[in-house]
Design an enzyme around this catalytic site. Structure first.
Site, PDB file in Angstrom:
ATOM      1  CD  GLU A 165      42.283  55.760  72.766  1.00 32.60           C
ATOM      2  OE1 GLU A 165      41.803  54.736  73.310  1.00 32.60           O
ATOM      3  OE2 GLU A 165      42.575  55.808  71.557  1.00 32.60           O
ATOM      4  CE  LYS A 181      44.625  53.577  69.655  1.00 37.20           C
ATOM      5  NZ  LYS A 181      43.199  53.801  69.964  1.00 37.20           N
ATOM      6  CB  CYS A 196      43.415  51.829  73.195  1.00 39.51           C
ATOM      7  SG  CYS A 196      41.810  51.061  73.610  1.00 39.51           S
TER       8      CYS A 196
END
Lengths: 607, 607
Positions: A45, A121, A158
């Site tokens: 990330e 995300k 994540c």
């Protein structure tokens, strides 16, 4: 249909803000993966920008420079698919407040010299050390799919994978047969196990393999520990990367069961993989013990704080006590012994054996050592104050003066020699406020800031198993906080668990008492913890190793009249101690009255 | 139908965590409003708990104690409706991440000894100093209405009213004829005008009167300045409360036009108002000038930080310079001159006229004054270091040692006398990193932390219009930063606007150059600002007065290789200056190389 995807993972050490350097490292990883005939290479990330960015992402120039660099990376991409962590500009999106956010955390999909698309995300953590919802817009396409040759993959980032009903589930439900997960997941003691369980649960729930890719390196308070994972659809561990160092791996990952593609899909390329390849084999790293992980985290966090800020040498006060001994060993492991200078600053009452131990430590570690007695300086301070003050010094003030004199000397040495000054305080001290502000905790970085005293002892013993560097006498000497303070504090073996349960698990007084701790003792300790917040605000950064480090993880008001634990606190005060020193002074810092005194009494002015 | 609602507002000074005291003040306000025959009394946001709570709201005991106190308040409520700011437990709600939040910010509606209901804040600010989305769940009933006698009211809390299409609009659209708005709105220079425009726009958009109720008082970095407003449906100002002090008012507010009630409504009571009342009249406060507002904010913020933390006296270093003069005057106004001690700590080279000015200032203010020469102490430090170091001290290190010696002496005085040590640094210094860490900025509180140097001069002149306390010579003496540093820095009249535009408006280099600033100069200044982040992390709290104060408003990574401004920085270095001192030392703090040096060069270890 394809049965296997060859996935390369680059467990990268990136540097916040070093876009050009990060791009160079990413390109290098792409070339390596091509050499290994990977179908896809995954980076962590925000690999291109570093993580976390805090308000740097609000700088327009920074966003523009990143996007320009991303375009160059896309141009340089080869015939293999690369998943590169980056930021992206997106249409403004409003959160639970009234501000628009127009930057997202993304995973760019590059192939054949082009940017095929960017996954954004969807879930943005906003708790503990994370505050991504502050500056970032969430993605709005959690179910996005990517056709890579004959396989369909999902990408989630994540936090996306932690909800149980988020992007991985949408992607697998829509047809993904493999889930690629770039992460920037900072270390704490419970994290490695948690990650393994998480990845396995995502694989189980979705019937897909999971490639969990983490980054490595220290960034201010956080250490990213790597430990990337490849888990099969059958939950079997296919690969575990080492922790605390960079790694590259290439694994043939069996895809999940074939399924109809119903989700929105972007075609990256449709080339079938024809050439036979030799199977990619990678051997998993051994799992470190908990204390070993902490040690490596401290070393990596200290190394990166010093080096990434452009320095190479450090200086610290070495007292002959356990904290400075462990800090010195961490610094020596992080920077090399010849890059570390210890300074022993004995006072007139400093025991000779402690001075000897300091020298023995320095010899064993191979670090430099100098002695600067403080008596001349403290005496001149006393003389200067003496003209002004006739009062007798309150208990605690003498120790604070000594600590600040040492800090002044240490920082002067740091200034003159160009060394980074390290503070040696530990979490137990910081919890109960027994370190003097601008004294024991003065420095650029405090490696042990999040290590309770009992952990510091364990670390010393661990380090001694590699080579005996910390003198046994240092380990055997009783911890000195009880002697210095006005309190009858319990041993750290009792204190640390109380503090830990209070801070890390949020346990109430009631629950702590039910767990068997003495009620009066718990009240006193919790009140000390609450009262010391003002000191914690002015401490240097240090390495987070527990689930709740002070500062970002846990932030309390300084001005805070909530004193539920005050009632029995007096029981902690040693008989004969002074009654109530005024707040804000070192005499009272861990003291009887504590910081937050009476709130406004009577009606406020003006009513 | 009713034409008028008599609204009382209690511009309260609450204390974070002092639930019992806040409840007492709320009850007192309720009684006052009943005596004035109000139909409804409105208290600020989180009046019962104080604001902001940070992670205190995660403490289970705290939530329970607040709710118990709220129930007691409800029991003690009278026949008049009271709107009381509180927290509330709500069903868990997930944000953009994977955590459930189950505490909301609420406005409890109390009447006839009962809790009629709680409105839950819908929009939770998560930017600048605010991070409400971290711990709180948003409300899900933005359109909730309250029948109070013959009138229908809406209640919305702070951020709720800023979106233009939020709760106030839902409430007015659903039938509300008056909008009650509890706030906890902290001061900055552009806030008062912004509030007035906001309240007027809500009134205009919805055709309703608006009662905007703010709290008062300092809480760590924030000062809540009051300035509550009652605005008619015709946008006319019906009442403006004073800033920076508590206030109670009672105003007959003409309701907005009668409209059909279609929104969800809770009946508080249906008693018609029959008894004739004498009209309630309240005279608006005059609007303070911008500099007057800053002065009052500094005084209130300093007063509350000292007093709410249980202290009453302060000590500060008084050098004869402008910063310490203004800080001393703020402290004297905040605490009373007899509660403030100035300490002059001249070095061997300190000019005699500065010492004279320090004494004249103390005499004019009426504060105590002591002199502690530092030469003895610094000489003993030099002697101690001399044994160790043969190197010539680099430029800047001598000044840092002096500053830290003064800090050590000042803190020793604070410890012995039980005074709160105040730091005297200003925002310009903090911006470019010219104050020594653990030196000039050492203290418990830094009143001028968010005041640029040019503002400090204006404040001095403002204070002198009330009584000549700051010697003219202090105002006339040129600011000394240019002489001390290695740089050819511009005057503060040029420096401050560059820094302000960069920090507060996020202007790019390009934009600043387009605005007429010299490109090389701007590059150098911006790089200094970026490089000094590490110092700002360890500074005391201070009063926010600008739109972007360091710390919560603006947080950058310390370890940050983003150096877009580096290229021409060398142009700032004075000819003949040392080339490049190492990072992390005071020699380099505002120096040539800056903090964030080269990032990792070559491939990271382990690859």
């Amino acid at each position: 249909m394809a049965r296997v995807m060859r996935v390369a993972g680059i467990q990268l050490e990136n540097v916040v803000g070093d876009i050009a350097g990060n791009a160079r490292r990413i390109l290098d990883g792409m070339r390596w993966a091509e050499e290994h005939e990977a179908d896809v290479v995954v980076f962590p990330e925000l690999a291109l920008t570093g993580y976390p960015l805090a308000d740097l992402v609000l700088r327009e120039e920074f966003v523009e420079a990143t996007l320009a660099q991303l375009r160059r990376l896309a141009r340089d991409s080869g015939r293999m698919t690369a998943v590169v962590g980056t930021i992206d500009r997106v249409p403004p999106r409003r959160s639970w407040d009234t501000r628009d956010r127009d930057i997202a955390i993304g995973a760019a999909v590059l192939c054949d010299g082009e940017l095929r698309g960017i996954y954004h995300k969807t879930l943005l953590p906003n708790y503990e050390a994370f505050n991504e919802a502050r500056n970032f817009a969430p993605g709005s396409k959690p179910g996005a799919l990517w056709r890579i040759g004959e396989a369909v993959a999902g990408i989630s980032i994540c936090e996306d994978s932690w909800s149980g009903d988020g992007p991985p589930e949408a992607q697998a439900g829509g047809g993904a047969r493999i889930l690629l997960m770039p992460n920037a997941s900072p270390f704490h003691l419970e994290k490695p196990l948690g990650r393994r369980e998480l990845a396995a649960s995502v694989a189980r729930r979705n019937g897909t393999p999971v490639v969990y890719l983490n980054c490595v390196g220290g960034q201010d308070e956080l250490v990213f520990d790597g430990g990337s994972l490849v888990i099969g659809a059958d939950e079997r561990l296919l690969y575990r990367a080492p922790q605390f160092r960079t790694d590259r791996f290439c694994v043939d990952v069996p895809l999940g069961s074939d399924r109809a593609v119903t989700g929105p899909i972007t075609t990256v390329h449709t080339r079938p993989r024809v050439a036979p390849r030799t199977p990619a084999v990678a051997e998993s790293a051994l799992q470190l013990s908990a204390d070993e992980q902490v040690w490596e985290a401290l070393v990596l966090g200290t190394r990166d704080f010093v080096r990434k800020n452009g320095a190479s040498t450090a200086v610290l006060g070495v007292s002959g006590g356990i904290d400075s001994a462990v800090t010195a060993a961490v610094a020596a492991d992080a920077l090399g012994a010849d890059m570390v200078l210890g300074v022993t600053m004995p006072g007139p009452d400093s025991p000779a054996d402690e001075l000897e131990d300091a020298h023995e430590l320095a010899r064993a570690l191979g670090i430099g050592m100098s002695v600067i007695p403080i008596e001349g300086v403290t005496a001149s301070v006393e003389r200067s104050l003496g003209r002004l003050l006739e009062e007798e010094a309150m208990p605690g003030t003498r120790e604070a003066l000594d600590a600040r004199t040492r800090a002044t000397l240490l920082l002067a040495v740091a200034d003159r020699l160009g060394h980074v000054p390290l503070a040696t305080g530990n979490k137990s001290e910081l919890s109960i406020g027994s370190a003097a502000l601008f004294g024991d905790m003065a420095g650029a970085f405090a490696p042990l800031k999040d290590c309770p005293k009992t952990l510091v002892y364990r670390l010393a013993r661990l380090r001694n198993t590699r080579a005996l560097v910390i003198p046994e006498r240092v380990l055997d000497r009783p911890a000195s906080v009880q002697e210095h303070e006005m309190h009858t504090l319990p041993d750290f073996e009792v204190l640390d668990p109380i503090v830990q349960r209070y801070l890390e698990r949020g346990e109430t007084l009631e629950k702590l008492v039910a767990a068997g701790f003495d009620a009066a003792l718990v009240r006193g300790v919790l009140q000390l913890v609450d009262d010391a917040e003002y000191k914690r605000r002015q401490t240097p950064p240090g390495v987070k190793v527990t689930t709740r480090a002070f500062s970002q993880d846990l932030s309390m008001p300084i001005t805070n009249a909530w004193r539920p634990f005050q009632a029995d606190e007096a029981e902690l005060i040693a008989p004969g101690a002074e009654p109530g020193p005024p707040p804000w002074t070192e005499a009272s810092a861990a003291g009887a009255e504590g910081l937050a005194g009476p709130a406004l009494s009577g009606p406020p002015a003006g009513q």
